[in-house]
Design an enzyme around this catalytic site. Sequence first.
Site, PDB file in Angstrom:
ATOM      1  N   HIS A   1       0.509   1.957 -21.233  1.00 59.32           N
ATOM      2  CA  HIS A   1       1.805   2.291 -21.745  1.00 59.32           C
ATOM      3  C   HIS A   1       2.657   2.920 -20.520  1.00 59.32           C
ATOM      4  O   HIS A   1       3.871   2.713 -20.686  1.00 59.32           O
ATOM      5  CB  HIS A   1       1.544   3.463 -22.843  1.00 59.32           C
ATOM      6  CG  HIS A   1       0.893   2.942 -24.047  1.00 59.32           C
ATOM      7  ND1 HIS A   1       1.555   2.965 -25.370  1.00 59.32           N
ATOM      8  CD2 HIS A   1      -0.335   2.175 -24.094  1.00 59.32           C
ATOM      9  CE1 HIS A   1       0.943   2.320 -26.234  1.00 59.32           C
ATOM     10  NE2 HIS A   1      -0.423   2.038 -25.693  1.00 59.32           N
TER      11      HIS A   1
ATOM     12  N   ASP B   1       7.592   6.562 -26.297  1.00 62.99           N
ATOM     13  CA  ASP B   1       6.842   5.779 -26.713  1.00 62.99           C
ATOM     14  C   ASP B   1       7.077   5.582 -28.347  1.00 62.99           C
ATOM     15  O   ASP B   1       6.889   6.626 -29.048  1.00 62.99           O
ATOM     16  CB  ASP B   1       5.417   6.179 -26.279  1.00 62.99           C
ATOM     17  CG  ASP B   1       4.423   4.987 -26.445  1.00 62.99           C
ATOM     18  OD1 ASP B   1       3.897   4.463 -25.317  1.00 62.99           O
ATOM     19  OD2 ASP B   1       4.161   4.583 -27.348  1.00 62.99           O
TER      20      ASP B   1
ATOM     21  N   THR C   1       5.259  -0.660 -26.244  1.00 65.46           N
ATOM     22  CA  THR C   1       4.938  -1.331 -24.957  1.00 65.46           C
ATOM     23  C   THR C   1       3.833  -2.411 -25.245  1.00 65.46           C
ATOM     24  O   THR C   1       3.926  -3.090 -24.413  1.00 65.46           O
ATOM     25  CB  THR C   1       4.392  -0.385 -24.052  1.00 65.46           C
ATOM     26  OG1 THR C   1       3.214   0.365 -24.553  1.00 65.46           O
ATOM     27  CG2 THR C   1       5.257   0.855 -23.756  1.00 65.46           C
TER      28      THR C   1
ATOM     29  N   ALA D   1      -8.425  -3.656  -9.133  1.00 71.26           N
ATOM     30  CA  ALA D   1      -7.523  -4.612  -8.259  1.00 71.26           C
ATOM     31  C   ALA D   1      -6.195  -4.567  -8.316  1.00 71.26           C
ATOM     32  O   ALA D   1      -5.622  -3.716  -9.157  1.00 71.26           O
ATOM     33  CB  ALA D   1      -7.906  -6.087  -8.533  1.00 71.26           C
TER      34      ALA D   1
ATOM     35  N   GLN E   1      -3.536  -5.997  -9.441  1.00 75.84           N
ATOM     36  CA  GLN E   1      -3.793  -7.056 -10.375  1.00 75.84           C
ATOM     37  C   GLN E   1      -2.201  -7.919 -10.453  1.00 75.84           C
ATOM     38  O   GLN E   1      -2.439  -9.162 -10.316  1.00 75.84           O
ATOM     39  CB  GLN E   1      -3.856  -6.719 -11.969  1.00 75.84           C
ATOM     40  CG  GLN E   1      -3.687  -7.692 -12.833  1.00 75.84           C
ATOM     41  CD  GLN E   1      -4.251  -7.567 -14.342  1.00 75.84           C
ATOM     42  OE1 GLN E   1      -5.402  -7.100 -14.360  1.00 75.84           O
ATOM     43  NE2 GLN E   1      -3.489  -7.666 -15.053  1.00 75.84           N
TER      44      GLN E   1
ATOM     45  N   TRP F   1      -1.327  -6.450 -23.679  1.00 70.62           N
ATOM     46  CA  TRP F   1       0.200  -7.162 -23.405  1.00 70.62           C
ATOM     47  C   TRP F   1       0.545  -7.154 -22.092  1.00 70.62           C
ATOM     48  O   TRP F   1       1.437  -8.187 -21.608  1.00 70.62           O
ATOM     49  CB  TRP F   1       1.155  -6.319 -24.495  1.00 70.62           C
ATOM     50  CG  TRP F   1       2.367  -6.916 -24.433  1.00 70.62           C
ATOM     51  CD1 TRP F   1       3.525  -6.470 -24.076  1.00 70.62           C
ATOM     52  CD2 TRP F   1       2.698  -8.278 -24.600  1.00 70.62           C
ATOM     53  NE1 TRP F   1       4.612  -7.491 -24.274  1.00 70.62           N
ATOM     54  CE2 TRP F   1       3.973  -8.585 -24.557  1.00 70.62           C
ATOM     55  CE3 TRP F   1       2.016  -9.205 -25.092  1.00 70.62           C
ATOM     56  CZ2 TRP F   1       4.680  -9.389 -25.065  1.00 70.62           C
ATOM     57  CZ3 TRP F   1       2.611 -10.539 -25.368  1.00 70.62           C
ATOM     58  CH2 TRP F   1       3.817 -10.631 -25.537  1.00 70.62           C
ATOM     59  N   ASN F   2       0.270  -6.053 -21.329  1.00 72.61           N
ATOM     60  CA  ASN F   2       0.617  -6.007 -19.909  1.00 72.61           C
ATOM     61  C   ASN F   2      -0.054  -7.287 -19.062  1.00 72.61           C
ATOM     62  O   ASN F   2       0.871  -8.100 -18.159  1.00 72.61           O
ATOM     63  CB  ASN F   2       0.250  -4.776 -19.058  1.00 72.61           C
ATOM     64  CG  ASN F   2       1.275  -3.692 -19.829  1.00 72.61           C
ATOM     65  OD1 ASN F   2       2.605  -3.593 -19.481  1.00 72.61           O
ATOM     66  ND2 ASN F   2       0.826  -2.680 -20.334  1.00 72.61           N
TER      67      ASN F   2
ATOM     68  N   GLU G   1       2.090 -10.474 -17.112  1.00 72.51           N
ATOM     69  CA  GLU G   1       1.765 -10.440 -15.716  1.00 72.51           C
ATOM     70  C   GLU G   1       1.268 -11.899 -15.434  1.00 72.51           C
ATOM     71  O   GLU G   1       1.778 -12.538 -14.391  1.00 72.51           O
ATOM     72  CB  GLU G   1       0.834  -9.507 -15.137  1.00 72.51           C
ATOM     73  CG  GLU G   1       1.453  -8.048 -15.145  1.00 72.51           C
ATOM     74  CD  GLU G   1       0.469  -7.053 -14.984  1.00 72.51           C
ATOM     75  OE1 GLU G   1      -0.692  -7.092 -14.680  1.00 72.51           O
ATOM     76  OE2 GLU G   1       1.080  -5.706 -15.481  1.00 72.51           O
TER      77      GLU G   1
ATOM     78  N   ASP H   1      -3.871  -4.783 -30.064  1.00 69.67           N
ATOM     79  CA  ASP H   1      -2.926  -6.162 -30.432  1.00 69.67           C
ATOM     80  C   ASP H   1      -3.623  -7.231 -29.686  1.00 69.67           C
ATOM     81  O   ASP H   1      -3.242  -8.425 -29.945  1.00 69.67           O
ATOM     82  CB  ASP H   1      -1.738  -5.870 -29.709  1.00 69.67           C
ATOM     83  CG  ASP H   1      -1.794  -5.387 -28.337  1.00 69.67           C
ATOM     84  OD1 ASP H   1      -2.844  -5.177 -27.898  1.00 69.67           O
ATOM     85  OD2 ASP H   1      -0.754  -5.783 -27.608  1.00 69.67           O
ATOM     86  N   GLN H   2      -4.747  -7.152 -29.043  1.00 73.41           N
ATOM     87  CA  GLN H   2      -5.224  -8.355 -28.301  1.00 73.41           C
ATOM     88  C   GLN H   2      -5.838  -9.377 -29.038  1.00 73.41           C
ATOM     89  O   GLN H   2      -5.486 -10.552 -28.563  1.00 73.41           O
ATOM     90  CB  GLN H   2      -6.624  -7.691 -27.195  1.00 73.41           C
ATOM     91  CG  GLN H   2      -6.224  -6.640 -26.342  1.00 73.41           C
ATOM     92  CD  GLN H   2      -7.415  -5.708 -26.097  1.00 73.41           C
ATOM     93  OE1 GLN H   2      -8.465  -6.236 -26.287  1.00 73.41           O
ATOM     94  NE2 GLN H   2      -6.785  -4.641 -25.687  1.00 73.41           N
TER      95      GLN H   2
HETATM   96  C1  UDX Z   1      -3.884  -1.378 -23.776  1.00 69.13           C
HETATM   97  C2  UDX Z   1      -4.243  -2.300 -24.894  1.00 69.13           C
HETATM   98  O1  UDX Z   1      -5.465  -2.745 -24.583  1.00 69.13           O
HETATM   99  C3  UDX Z   1      -3.285  -3.589 -24.927  1.00 69.13           C
HETATM  100  O2  UDX Z   1      -3.563  -4.368 -25.849  1.00 69.13           O
HETATM  101  C4  UDX Z   1      -2.017  -3.105 -25.358  1.00 69.13           C
HETATM  102  O3  UDX Z   1      -1.202  -3.984 -25.208  1.00 69.13           O
HETATM  103  C5  UDX Z   1      -1.812  -1.988 -24.305  1.00 69.13           C
HETATM  104  O4  UDX Z   1      -2.654  -0.702 -24.171  1.00 69.13           O
HETATM  105  P1  UDX Z   1      -4.989  -2.004 -21.171  1.00 69.13           P
HETATM  106  O5  UDX Z   1      -6.339  -2.125 -21.798  1.00 69.13           O
HETATM  107  O6  UDX Z   1      -4.338  -1.052 -20.570  1.00 69.13           O
HETATM  108  O7  UDX Z   1      -3.777  -1.994 -22.701  1.00 69.13           O
HETATM  109  O8  UDX Z   1      -4.239  -3.535 -20.979  1.00 69.13           O
HETATM  110  P2  UDX Z   1      -2.913  -4.090 -20.387  1.00 69.13           P
HETATM  111  O9  UDX Z   1      -1.793  -3.911 -21.438  1.00 69.13           O
HETATM  112  O10 UDX Z   1      -3.280  -5.428 -20.042  1.00 69.13           O
HETATM  113  O11 UDX Z   1      -2.557  -3.281 -19.243  1.00 69.13           O
HETATM  114  C6  UDX Z   1      -3.534  -3.156 -18.002  1.00 69.13           C
HETATM  115  C7  UDX Z   1      -2.677  -2.740 -16.920  1.00 69.13           C
HETATM  116  O12 UDX Z   1      -3.585  -2.350 -15.824  1.00 69.13           O
HETATM  117  C8  UDX Z   1      -1.771  -3.974 -16.303  1.00 69.13           C
HETATM  118  O13 UDX Z   1      -0.539  -3.605 -15.931  1.00 69.13           O
HETATM  119  C9  UDX Z   1      -2.733  -4.542 -15.350  1.00 69.13           C
HETATM  120  O14 UDX Z   1      -1.757  -4.959 -14.073  1.00 69.13           O
HETATM  121  C10 UDX Z   1      -3.206  -3.194 -14.711  1.00 69.13           C
HETATM  122  N1  UDX Z   1      -4.590  -3.486 -14.052  1.00 69.13           N
HETATM  123  C11 UDX Z   1      -5.534  -3.875 -14.619  1.00 69.13           C
HETATM  124  C12 UDX Z   1      -4.537  -3.315 -12.624  1.00 69.13           C
HETATM  125  O15 UDX Z   1      -3.626  -2.769 -12.048  1.00 69.13           O
HETATM  126  N2  UDX Z   1      -5.844  -3.437 -11.797  1.00 69.13           N
HETATM  127  C13 UDX Z   1      -6.892  -3.842 -12.586  1.00 69.13           C
HETATM  128  O16 UDX Z   1      -7.759  -4.080 -12.048  1.00 69.13           O
HETATM  129  C14 UDX Z   1      -6.592  -4.186 -13.901  1.00 69.13           C
END
Ligand code: UDX
Length: 476
Positions: A19, A118, A140, A356, A358, A376-377, A381, A397-398
């Site tokens: 978020h 949010d 988000t 990482a 990412q 979602w992020n 990406e 939401d996954q």
């Molecule tokens: C959570 C929910 O799981 C997701 O479904 C919802 O849409 C938002 O909140 P999260 O587990 O944080 O999300 O996953 P995601 O939305 O994909 O965000 C993870 C973020 O962490 C991404 O921006 C990714 O780039 C970053 N990340 C992840 C890193 O920078 N390094 C890593 O090693 C792993």
Amino acid sequence: MDKDRCPHVLFFPVPSQGHVNPMIKLAELLALTGFRITFLNSHHNHERLLKFTNMTAHFARYPGFELRAITDGLPLDHPRSGAWFLKMYEEATEMKIKQSLRDMLVNMSTPVDYMIVDGFLGFALDVARELGIPIVYFRTSSPCSFWAYYFIPDMIQAGELPIKGSEDMDRFITTVPGMETYLRCRDLPSLCRATDKEDAYMKLIVKHTRKSPQADALILNTAEELDGAILSQIRTKCPNVYAIGPINAQLNNRLNAKHGESHDHFSNTLWEEDRSCISWLDKQRNRSVVYVSFGSIMSMKREELIEIWYGLVNSKSKFLFVVRPNSVIGKDGEGEDVVKELFDKTKDQGYIVDWAPQEAVLNHAAVGGFLTHSGWNSTLESIIAGVPMICWPYFSDQQLNSRVVSEVWEIGLDMKDVCNRKMVEEMVNDVMVDRKEKFAKSAAEMAKLINESVNVGGSSYSNLDRLIEDIRGMSS
Ligand code: UDX
């Protein structure tokens, strides 16, 4: 407001990585146009960002950009592992945060003209209305999940929820407009798996979602080209939607336009990034590596990690695996041990890191596939980088994101509800070997389309300009 004073916008995300990421990027986009920004982080996240990032120096370049910390309602020594932020919704905690927000707004030396909050922080709407400040919700997570959440009461009324056990999972849902052709029980956001229609978490999400039309507008991290069909549906309930994503790409473009390609990025990470994986990727062949990461919240069982690991090993593809500290559940620290043990056995084929960079990884030429939890992020990406996905959704939401990736956009495969080494091996081989060119082509086409939306004249670019103008209009 004095017409020469720039608008002052307050941002307030739910304090989790997924978020905070898009929110702080939108804050930077508005700061680029000269807006004054106050960005609220929870104390806990504020400290982590100070520790792991160059946050203070980065935002110092924007005059009037203030980073402030606010309580998340928990004691500072709370471990905050897993989905701890759900604690924020306990009534007493929510009241405490609401009061802090109100006090902060009332005592600001420069009054706030506009709030971007949010969409899961419904109490902020009450504060904004009381103080007469325009407020926009930013959801988000994915638009498709927003729309499915919105229709939970209708699904219950139509008898489509609760789901009647595992044999009921492939039944199609008919009460979510626009999703009739692909939405099965299995694909509904995970909270719909609750057997009780009075489930507290479900009621909470529905409450916040149904409150959305009361905000002055809704911001979504997507592009018209990606989610046009669902966006037209959402506009029947929330007429003013700004689809301005993918926000990371929009920010990169606008920074490039202003400062040239060499500008420095702010990596708003809550963990320390291990950049050694980039040097490892540099040594691999083009599109030969599967990047494996399951986001910032979920914890996986030891047995699941073992299945995924061996599926990857048996596929023979090289892999880069992110295993967040304390994210493997096993008895007496066994979770962490298994990671070390497996890594030692497969050093030649795989590389492991705690966390990482990412976006840099996904944009590296060596990466050809992404085994993801479909957050979602991460999904956005991957789309922007043109990397096909193998989706193993875990929660939230996954489940729905992975269905859309595989069935609607056709840029990946959906492995949901199965976790065995054979399935992992098959899907990795399908994306990395057997149908490699097909998946690479569809992912590249999608990447081109979505990258265009954040270029000058593109839909997301124009929608962001409209948001900026609307904020100016409402603040004057
Ligand atoms: C959570 C929910 O799981 C997701 O479904 C919802 O849409 C938002 O909140 P999260 O587990 O944080 O999300 O996953 P995601 O939305 O994909 O965000 C993870 C973020 O962490 C991404 O921006 C990714 O780039 C970053 N990340 C992840 C890193 O920078 N390094 C890593 O090693 C792993």
